[in-house]
Design an enzyme around this catalytic site. Structure first.
Site: not given
Length: 260
Positions: A114, A134
């Site tokens: 990210e 995730e």
């Protein structure tokens, strides 16, 4: 701005390149809230001399993602606020005052991807690997990855990464668009600084337009995008530095484009 896990070094004759280093090598540069806020503060307060920046990670990895040892239970409202804090911090990287190059090596995982996707150029060495674990940990990306990563590789590839835990190596990551440059092991930082040094010589308004106008144009309807392009082109070419460069080109003093 001082933080034990983040350092700033200025490079160049006029301190025009900022090298920002994550310094949690023992934790594979995992991101905790303090480090995210430090990144926000640093990019909001870069020295005025800086024209381009590089983000690097100390040790064997760029960033292995969120520091799960500090992950706490939150209710839905707290979770939203925590995610929005990450959004605001990484917006300072993507939508700040100067272009940012990520120097990638080792793990670029979860929140590390990210962070890398908030940069404008990514240089990966051959040790780099990418993952979004995730999905297999019962959580969802919360640091802007759902917006930024699909713009690099498409929603289908990101979905696959999260559903299956797929890991991309350096070569495949460069092939699908996670990085624009693939370099030999140990040379990502050198290449990133080389690029930042070159970018720092551009007219500032041109760099600003590429960072701020181009992504917006890409999301506008074609007619709106063309109008925005016309406005930005007019603004950029009106800057004194741009006029000097065009004049030098017209007078035959500027370097010509040659085959790479």
């Amino acid at each position: 701005m001082t933080h034990p896990d983040l350092t700033l070094n200025l490079r160049g004759e006029q301190s025009e390149v900022a090298v920002v280093t994550l310094n949690r090598a023992a934790k594979r540069n995992a991101l905790n809230d303090g480090l995210i806020l430090a990144i926000r503060d640093l990019f909001q307060n870069l020295p005025r001399s800086v024209r381009a920046a590089v983000i690097d990670g100390s040790g064997e990895h760029f960033c292995a993602g969120l520091d799960l040892s500090e992950l706490s239970e939150r209710d839905a409202g707290e979770g939203v606020m925590h995610s929005r804090m990450w959004h605001a911090a990484l917006d300072c990287v993507e939508k700040g005052s100067v272009p940012v190059i990520a120097a990638l090596h080792g793990a670029v995982v979860g929140g590390g991807l990210e962070l890398a996707s908030a940069c404008h150029i990514r240089v990966a060495d051959e040790t780099t690997f990418y993952a979004l674990p995730e999905g297999t940990r019962g959580i969802f990306v919360g640091g802007g990855g759902a917006v930024r990563v699909p713009k690099l590789i498409g929603a289908a590839r990101m979905t696959d990464m999260m559903l299956t835990g797929r890991v991309y190596n350096a070569a495949d990551g460069e092939r699908i668009g996670l990085a624009q440059y693939l370099v030999p092991t140990g040379t990502a930082l050198d290449k990133a600084i080389e690029l930042a040094t070159r970018i720092a010589t551009n007219a500032p308004m041109t760099n600003y337009a590429l960072m701020h106008a181009l992504p917006r144009i890409a999301e506008q309807p074609a007619d709106h995008g063309l109008f925005t392009e016309a406005l930005m082109a007019s603004i950029a070419q009106s800057a004194p530095e741009a006029k000097e460069r065009v004049r030098a080109f017209l007078e035959g003093k500027a370097a010509k484009v040659t085959k790479g």
